[in-house]
Design an enzyme around this catalytic site. Structure first.
Site, PDB file in Angstrom:
ATOM      1  N   HIS A  55       0.882  -1.175   0.000  1.00  0.00           N
ATOM      2  CA  HIS A  55       0.000   0.000   0.000  1.00  0.00           C
ATOM      3  C   HIS A  55       0.919   1.225   0.000  1.00  0.00           C
ATOM      4  O   HIS A  55       2.028   1.167   0.539  1.00  0.00           O
ATOM      5  CB  HIS A  55      -0.818  -0.070   1.294  1.00  0.00           C
ATOM      6  CG  HIS A  55      -1.875   0.969   1.446  1.00  0.00           C
ATOM      7  ND1 HIS A  55      -1.593   2.251   1.836  1.00  0.00           N
ATOM      8  CD2 HIS A  55      -3.223   0.913   1.294  1.00  0.00           C
ATOM      9  CE1 HIS A  55      -2.722   2.938   1.926  1.00  0.00           C
ATOM     10  NE2 HIS A  55      -3.727   2.152   1.592  1.00  0.00           N
ATOM     11  N   ASP A  61       3.779  -3.882   7.666  1.00  0.00           N
ATOM     12  CA  ASP A  61       2.506  -3.175   7.590  1.00  0.00           C
ATOM     13  C   ASP A  61       1.430  -4.202   7.954  1.00  0.00           C
ATOM     14  O   ASP A  61       1.107  -5.081   7.155  1.00  0.00           O
ATOM     15  CB  ASP A  61       2.300  -2.637   6.174  1.00  0.00           C
ATOM     16  CG  ASP A  61       0.939  -1.990   5.993  1.00  0.00           C
ATOM     17  OD1 ASP A  61       0.102  -2.080   6.912  1.00  0.00           O
ATOM     18  OD2 ASP A  61       0.714  -1.396   4.924  1.00  0.00           O
ATOM     19  N   GLN A 105      -3.741  -5.026   7.244  1.00  0.00           N
ATOM     20  CA  GLN A 105      -4.699  -6.054   6.813  1.00  0.00           C
ATOM     21  C   GLN A 105      -4.438  -7.384   7.522  1.00  0.00           C
ATOM     22  O   GLN A 105      -4.976  -8.412   7.128  1.00  0.00           O
ATOM     23  CB  GLN A 105      -4.606  -6.267   5.296  1.00  0.00           C
ATOM     24  CG  GLN A 105      -4.936  -5.049   4.464  1.00  0.00           C
ATOM     25  CD  GLN A 105      -6.416  -4.685   4.519  1.00  0.00           C
ATOM     26  OE1 GLN A 105      -7.267  -5.482   4.900  1.00  0.00           O
ATOM     27  NE2 GLN A 105      -6.734  -3.466   4.136  1.00  0.00           N
ATOM     28  N   LYS A 107      -9.723  -1.064  10.986  1.00  0.00           N
ATOM     29  CA  LYS A 107      -9.822  -2.298  10.192  1.00  0.00           C
ATOM     30  C   LYS A 107     -10.001  -3.509  11.101  1.00  0.00           C
ATOM     31  O   LYS A 107      -9.878  -4.654  10.674  1.00  0.00           O
ATOM     32  CB  LYS A 107      -8.578  -2.456   9.319  1.00  0.00           C
ATOM     33  CG  LYS A 107      -8.466  -1.345   8.259  1.00  0.00           C
ATOM     34  CD  LYS A 107      -7.382  -1.625   7.289  1.00  0.00           C
ATOM     35  CE  LYS A 107      -6.935  -0.409   6.516  1.00  0.00           C
ATOM     36  NZ  LYS A 107      -7.840   0.015   5.455  1.00  0.00           N
ATOM     37  N   CYS A 117      -4.796   2.370  -3.533  1.00  0.00           N
ATOM     38  CA  CYS A 117      -3.544   2.966  -3.011  1.00  0.00           C
ATOM     39  C   CYS A 117      -2.374   2.015  -3.188  1.00  0.00           C
ATOM     40  O   CYS A 117      -1.517   1.885  -2.297  1.00  0.00           O
ATOM     41  CB  CYS A 117      -3.678   3.382  -1.553  1.00  0.00           C
ATOM     42  SG  CYS A 117      -4.954   4.581  -1.284  1.00  0.00           S
TER      43      CYS A 117
HETATM   44  N1  PMP Z   1      -1.630  -0.521   4.645  1.00  0.00           N
HETATM   45  C1  PMP Z   1      -2.582  -1.307   4.133  1.00  0.00           C
HETATM   46  C2  PMP Z   1      -2.203  -2.674   3.640  1.00  0.00           C
HETATM   47  C3  PMP Z   1      -3.895  -0.862   4.067  1.00  0.00           C
HETATM   48  O1  PMP Z   1      -4.840  -1.644   3.546  1.00  0.00           O
HETATM   49  C4  PMP Z   1      -4.194   0.440   4.540  1.00  0.00           C
HETATM   50  C5  PMP Z   1      -5.614   0.984   4.471  1.00  0.00           C
HETATM   51  N2  PMP Z   1      -6.231   0.845   3.241  1.00  0.00           N
HETATM   52  C6  PMP Z   1      -3.170   1.208   5.082  1.00  0.00           C
HETATM   53  C7  PMP Z   1      -1.909   0.695   5.124  1.00  0.00           C
HETATM   54  C8  PMP Z   1      -3.402   2.585   5.597  1.00  0.00           C
HETATM   55  O2  PMP Z   1      -4.248   2.576   6.701  1.00  0.00           O
HETATM   56  P1  PMP Z   1      -4.805   3.956   7.304  1.00  0.00           P
HETATM   57  O3  PMP Z   1      -5.402   4.688   6.162  1.00  0.00           O
HETATM   58  O4  PMP Z   1      -5.784   3.519   8.328  1.00  0.00           O
HETATM   59  O5  PMP Z   1      -3.624   4.674   7.886  1.00  0.00           O
END
Ligand code: PMP
Length: 408
Positions: free
Chosen positions: A120, A198, A201, A224, A362
């Site tokens: 991401h 990270d 997920q 999440k 993203c």
């Molecule tokens: N990493 C991953 C794999 C994600 O799916 C997301 C959220 N889509 C994020 C980071 C970022 O999370 P946040 O927007 O809550 O900071």
């Protein structure tokens, strides 16, 4: 699991949209909050709302105790050795940016930093920017045809001199690929580098144990995992934590402020400047307690079964492309309908009451690797039902049928 009892704690799920029952399958973007999480935040706002750490009155002391209890709960939830390894953040994005900033003094020109093409942007751009600031070199570990991390290439890159850090996602938010973090940690540490995970997920796929996973940092967001938005955790292993330098300055993080030079508090306080999201952290704690009560293994089993049902159904439909075929997929699945833009498909499904995510998620480097500008993504949570997955599949078939007619 008593699904009816579980769903009764999520009033949002029983509403109708466009006159149809809502089928919420966008849980990789954000999950819904159960009543126990709401109630914990409501209790805080109606009974103990006050600022933490600097008050000598009862409300402030109670709020401080609740915040520090949440830190203990997070340490237990993650299997961390010490609660000081838990930093509260606004989410995974802030956690990863904070880490990249606060270890900048440890990175030299000519060092190497590895990320993967699965990342991401939140676990890609902070490292790209860190390289731009320090003169370190960024490398992107590719994936295989099935969408799994190319471990051969990772091992090859780890033989470069001065690899300082590898940033890897626990689970891809696009393909649902689960990376074998423990094995990767062994290889990364063998090269003398840190492993940053990270975990955004990676929270509902079994019990987490930082000691066994052996990563040096792990970031995630409460929203999440049935918690509120605006809250998250950055876990940092003590050996790395003690080398970090504050990068956000202000209240709550200082030991002694002097006119010319100040001394900062040790972590976690030194890395948590300003008033934290107290209600959010209390909600996060309630979410951790809630998931632990339901059983993380049970949650993982149920979500895996729902995702397999969706995948099998999609694969049986002509006109559908499913991306990736990893040996271990969790949480999310990306697909496209031949000849239909993912935004159009998502808009048509929305009119049937089915909420899915569409776009680049993203993860633009991964989209380029897949050769698409975007995908549709389905991501069930344990509170979804088999009937909802079947209704989703019927909805996709309907979109295929109408767009075929439209294409003439
Ligand atoms: N990493 C991953 C794999 C994600 O799916 C997301 C959220 N889509 C994020 C980071 C970022 O999370 P946040 O927007 O809550 O900071």
């Amino acid at each position: 699991m008593d699904i009816n009892a579980i769903r009764s704690e999520y009033p949002i799920l029983s509403q109708e949209v466009y006159g149809r029952p809502l089928i919420y399958l966008d849980n990789a973007a954000t999950t819904q909050l159960p009543l126990p999480v709401w109630r914990a935040m409501e209790r805080y706002y109606t009974q103990t709302h006050s600022n933490v750490h600097r008050g000598a009155h009862l409300l402030s002391e109670t709020a401080t105790a609740q915040l520090e209890e949440a830190r203990q709960t997070a340490a237990c939830f993650l299997g961390a050795e010490d609660s000081r390894e838990i930093l509260f953040t606004s989410g995974a994005t802030e956690g990863l940016n904070l880490l990249a900033r606060s270890l900048e003094h440890l990175i030299l020109p000519g060092d190497h930093i590895l990320v993967t093409v699965l990342e991401h942007h939140s676990n890609f751009l902070p490292w790209q920017e860190l390289c731009a600031r320090t003169g370190a070199q960024l490398h992107i570990v590719p994936i295989t045809g099935s969408g799994e991390l190319d471990r051969e290439q990772l091992r090859r890159l780890l033989t470069l001199p001065q690899v300082r850090l590898a940033a890897v996602t626990a689970v891809s938010n696009v393909l649902g690929v689960c990376n074998p973090i423990r094995e990767i940690a062994g290889e990364v540490h063998g090269a003398g580098a840190w492993l940053v995970v990270d975990g955004a997920q990676g929270l509902r796929h079994g019990r987490l144990d930082m000691i066994t996973l052996d990563c040096d940092a792990f970031a995630f967001s409460a929203h999440k995992m049935m918690g509120p938005t605006g809250t998250g955790v950055l876990y940092v292993k003590a050996s790395l934590l003690d080398q970090l330098r504050p990068c956000v300055f202000g209240g709550g993080m200082v030991d002694q402020a002097e006119e010319l030079r100040s001394a900062y508090a040790p972590p976690p306080a030194g890395l948590e400047a300003g008033t934290p999201n107290i209600a959010g952290i209390i909600g996060l704690r309630a979410a951790m307690d809630y998931l632990t009560r339901l059983g993380l293994e049970e949650i993982a089993r149920r979500e895996a079964a729902l995702l397999s049902r969706a995948e099998a159904g999609l694969r049986a439909m002509p006109g559908i492309q499913v991306y990736g075929a990893p040996s271990h997929r969790a949480g999310a699945l990306s697909f496209n309908l031949t000849g239909v833009h993912p935004f159009d498909a998502a808009a048509l499904l929305d009119r049937l009451g089915i909420a899915l995510r569409s776009g680049h998620h993203c993860a633009q480097p991964l989209m380029r690797r897949l050769g698409v500008t975007g995908t549709l993504r389905v991501s069930p949570a344990f509170y979804n039902t088999e009937d909802e997955v079947d209704a989703f599949l019927a909805g996709v078939q309907k979109v295929l049928d109408v767009t075929e007619v439209y294409h003439g």
